[in-house]
Design an enzyme around this catalytic site. Structure first.
Site, PDB file in Angstrom:
ATOM      1  N   THR A 155       4.225  -1.080  -3.000  1.00 57.48           N
ATOM      2  CA  THR A 155       3.119  -1.854  -2.436  1.00 57.48           C
ATOM      3  C   THR A 155       1.919  -1.710  -3.351  1.00 57.48           C
ATOM      4  OG1 THR A 155       3.769  -1.710  -0.140  1.00 57.48           O
ATOM      5  CG2 THR A 155       1.423  -1.842  -0.554  1.00 57.48           C
ATOM      6  N   VAL A 171       5.565  -5.207  11.249  1.00 52.60           N
ATOM      7  CA  VAL A 171       4.395  -5.255  10.373  1.00 52.60           C
ATOM      8  C   VAL A 171       3.967  -3.814  10.109  1.00 52.60           C
ATOM      9  CG1 VAL A 171       1.964  -5.951  10.202  1.00 52.60           C
ATOM     10  CG2 VAL A 171       3.639  -7.498  11.257  1.00 52.60           C
ATOM     11  N   GLY A 172       3.666  -3.501   8.861  1.00 54.97           N
ATOM     12  CA  GLY A 172       3.222  -2.144   8.523  1.00 54.97           C
ATOM     13  C   GLY A 172       1.709  -2.042   8.488  1.00 54.97           C
ATOM     14  N   GLY A 228       3.084   3.659   1.254  1.00 54.30           N
ATOM     15  CA  GLY A 228       4.047   4.529   1.916  1.00 54.30           C
ATOM     16  C   GLY A 228       4.389   4.038   3.315  1.00 54.30           C
ATOM     17  N   GLY A 257       4.173   2.778   6.530  1.00 55.14           N
ATOM     18  CA  GLY A 257       3.070   2.121   7.205  1.00 55.14           C
ATOM     19  C   GLY A 257       2.834   2.579   8.628  1.00 55.14           C
TER      20      GLY A 257
HETATM   21  C1  SD4 Z   1       4.514  -0.818   4.728  1.00 59.42           C
HETATM   22  N1  SD4 Z   1       2.913   0.495   3.522  1.00 59.42           N
HETATM   23  O1  SD4 Z   1       4.877  -1.960   4.969  1.00 59.42           O
HETATM   24  C2  SD4 Z   1       3.881  -0.551   3.385  1.00 59.42           C
HETATM   25  C3  SD4 Z   1       4.955  -0.248   2.399  1.00 59.42           C
HETATM   26  C4  SD4 Z   1       4.492   0.531   1.215  1.00 59.42           C
HETATM   27  O2  SD4 Z   1       4.795   1.667  -0.622  1.00 59.42           O
HETATM   28  O3  SD4 Z   1       3.366   0.839   1.019  1.00 59.42           O
HETATM   29  N2  SD4 Z   1       5.297   0.922   0.367  1.00 59.42           N
HETATM   30  O4  SD4 Z   1       4.655   0.104   5.501  1.00 59.42           O
END
Ligand code: SD4
Length: 328
Positions: free
Chosen positions: A188, A217-218, A240, A242
């Site tokens: 991300t 949804v994160g 990370g 979410g």
């Molecule tokens: C999520 N935070 O959808 C995002 C994914 C992410 O590194 O950051 N990956 O949870």
């Protein structure tokens, strides 16, 4: 070896392997690693090693562009890259094989916009910016977000690349619902900017957790969780798992910790530790924050699976383990 290839070819069990990926990229005069702090000089940082994104943001800032334009245009580089399977075009799909994007953008005046579960449009961040600038709302989700994108003249694209489709088909063969976010799916992009006028901005964009439940949804499009900007203090963005970042309103927390006097690095560290305290015994996910304050100081902190910590200072690439949470 290219980092993603390296990770793919690895057993992916040890924190040492994962530690090869820098959490934070900086840009100054086109390079992604050095970060000199001087008043009135623009600054940009982003999550992971997206040097092309920070270089783009830097080129906007360096030619007098606004923090907001730089943040948007920086992350657009990754959205358009089909090789990045966690952002925009080529992102890994949900459990039903559909790529859905989450993004948000925020400026120094607390203007913000977001899209959740956007289907069929590469530049989710730009749709989020239109939500901010062209509507009285902050968030548009699902079909409504796609409808809005079409009305705004964005062109529709099939986001599922053959590579991501093949991987999804493979996943379905074993298809236990255990979406992975802590290993290869950690790209991300959250990008923070400070322009020559002293304005801050940030953008965050992702295809989210691979093979997520449809509709999931994160944190990335959630203002305060995936991204937060406060003109009096600074800005932060998350990467990370979410769900854990939403639970702790992570980026807002980092900004508030900076308001209390912590450096960006210290604030990110404290934020990660708070999340881990709520997850005692779990070693199966990754969380990282990066932050930028109004003085142009930067920092980041990340926990990798297995609970090995990595701390990053304003040079961006200090991959030294600094402590073990489990031992403390
Ligand atoms: C999520 N935070 O959808 C995002 C994914 C992410 O590194 O950051 N990956 O949870």
């Amino acid at each position: 070896m290219h980092r993603r290839k390296f990770l793919k070819n690895s057993a992916l069990t040890s924190a040492a392997v994962l530690g090869t990926a820098p959490l934070i990229s900086c840009a100054e005069t086109g390079t992604k690693t050095s970060q000199k702090i001087s008043p009135g000089r623009p600054v940009t940082i982003c999550t992971w090693d997206f040097g092309n994104a920070t270089e783009k943001a830097w080129s906007v800032l360096n030619t007098g562009g606004s923090a907001l334009d730089a943040a948007e245009q920086g992350v657009m580089v990754e959205e358009a890259d089909p090789e990045n399977q966690t952002v925009g075009l080529g992102g890994r799909p949900d459990r039903d094989g559909i790529v859905t994007l989450d993004a948000c953008i925020m400026d120094s005046k607390s203007n913000c916009g977001a899209v959740m579960g956007l289907e069929g449009y590469v530049h989710a961040v730009s749709v989020a910016r239109r939500v901010m600038e062209e509507t009285p709302h902050v968030i548009l989700a699902g079909d409504g977000a796609s409808q809005f994108a079409a009305e705004q003249g964005f062109s529709r694209t099939d986001l599922l690349t053959e590579r991501s489709r093949q991987e999804w088909m493979e996943w379905k063969k074993t298809s236990k619902y255990t979406p992975v976010i802590n290993i290869e799916n950690h790209d991300t992009i959250g990008l923070l900017t400070l322009d020559a006028k002293g304005d801050l901005a940030g953008a965050c964009t992702t295809s989210g957790m691979a093979y997520k439940l449809r509709g999931r949804v994160g944190d990335s499009p959630v203002i305060g969780a995936g991204l937060y900007v406060d003109p009096e203090v600074g800005a932060a963005t998350a990467t990370g798992m979410g769900e854990e970042v939403v639970r702790t309103v992570g980026s807002f927390l980092i900004v508030e910790l900076m308001r209390q006097g912590k450096s960006p690095e210290e604030a990110c560290r404290e934020g990660v530790h708070r999340i881990m305290k709520k997850n005692a015994g779990r070693t199966d996910f990754q969380i990282g924050f990066i932050a930028l304050n109004t003085r142009g100081e930067t920092g980041g902190y990340c926990i990798h699976p297995g609970f090995s910590y990595r701390q990053y200072d304003s040079k961006g690439h200090r991959n030294t383990p600094v402590e073990s949470y489990l031992k403390s």
